[in-house]
Enzyme design. Structure first.
Site, PDB file in Angstrom:
ATOM      1  N   SER A 123       0.798  -1.224   0.000  1.00  0.00           N
ATOM      2  CA  SER A 123       0.000   0.000   0.000  1.00  0.00           C
ATOM      3  C   SER A 123       0.836   1.282   0.000  1.00  0.00           C
ATOM      4  O   SER A 123       0.453   2.272  -0.614  1.00  0.00           O
ATOM      5  CB  SER A 123      -0.974   0.007   1.185  1.00  0.00           C
ATOM      6  OG  SER A 123      -0.299  -0.235   2.396  1.00  0.00           O
ATOM      7  N   HIS A 177       1.142   5.014   4.312  1.00  0.00           N
ATOM      8  CA  HIS A 177       0.336   5.569   3.225  1.00  0.00           C
ATOM      9  C   HIS A 177       0.693   7.035   2.966  1.00  0.00           C
ATOM     10  O   HIS A 177       0.888   7.448   1.826  1.00  0.00           O
ATOM     11  CB  HIS A 177      -1.160   5.478   3.566  1.00  0.00           C
ATOM     12  CG  HIS A 177      -1.660   4.068   3.681  1.00  0.00           C
ATOM     13  ND1 HIS A 177      -2.958   3.775   4.033  1.00  0.00           N
ATOM     14  CD2 HIS A 177      -1.045   2.874   3.500  1.00  0.00           C
ATOM     15  CE1 HIS A 177      -3.127   2.459   4.045  1.00  0.00           C
ATOM     16  NE2 HIS A 177      -1.962   1.892   3.739  1.00  0.00           N
TER      17      HIS A 177
END
Length: 225
Positions: A123, A177
């Protein structure tokens, strides 16, 4: 075959992640949920091993490991959607450098924020790709006009949604992230201006990585002793 040749980087990354997931499923004895001990053995990001034992290679291997079916499906679908757009605007070297540095620096930030947690997943790198597209549209906003406004609205909505999800659901590493998005944005902005800036971008990211890697051992000794 024509589809693969057009988006070869994206499909290759998806294929590698899928094969490694199947291997981890085999070792875990389940296709749905992975055994955390198996993931650590396969190269998951775990602070005491990565930092204190000097196993920095885990920054790379952790990018290709996933904790379960939902985890890998969410990441690979996201990559399928935005990765193909990435290949429309960036050359292969730019794409790979942004993807890798976003994932690696996302991992380092995760080690700083969550020293005792196990980190896995693509991610951080995928958010880097998304950030790179934002950098592209910002860099060319004068020429793209309304397209830039539309993308940035979607970008803002997706970022807000992911932040809400990240703070609401345990084990979602928001720090990776955010770091990946920032690293990707910088790369996307620079390399969309001129792909020859890849040397400058790579050099800056390596220096930043080395600086964090030099600091972390001191912090970890204080944390775990």
């Amino acid at each position: 075959m024509k589809e693969f040749s057009r988006y070869k980087v994206t499909y290759s990354i998806i294929a590698i992640n899928s094969v490694i997931y199947l291997l981890s499923a085999l070792f875990s004895g389940s296709i749905v949920d992975m055994d955390m001990h198996v993931l650590v053995d396969m190269g998951a990001l775990y602070g005491p091993l990565t930092v204190l034992k000097g196993e920095w290679w885990r920054l790379f291997t952790a990018m290709f490991l996933h904790g379960g079916m939902t985890h890998i499906l969410m990441n690979m679908v996201s990559l399928y959607i935005i990765g193909r757009g990435m290949e429309m605007y960036f050359d292969t070297k730019s794409y790979l450098s942004i993807y890798l540095f976003s994932g690696l620096l996302g991992g380092l930030v995760s080690l700083y924020i969550h020293p005792a947690s196990v980190g896995i997943g693509a991610s951080g790198a995928i958010f880097g790709v998304f950030g790179a597209l934002a950098g592209f549209f910002i860099a060319h906003r004068k020429h793209l006009g309304e397209h830039t406004k539309a993308f940035m609205k979607e970008f803002t909505v997706i970022i807000v949604i992911n932040l809400v999800i990240g703070f609401s659901i345990p084990n979602v590493d928001v720090s990776a992230h955010v770091a990946g998005t920032i690293v990707g944005f910088i790369g996307g902005y620079l390399l969309s201006k001129d792909p020859k800036f890849i040397g400058i971008y790579s050099g800056l990211m390596v220096l930043l990585m080395l600086a964090i890697m030099a600091y972390l051992p001191t912090m970890y000794v204080q944390t775990f002793t």
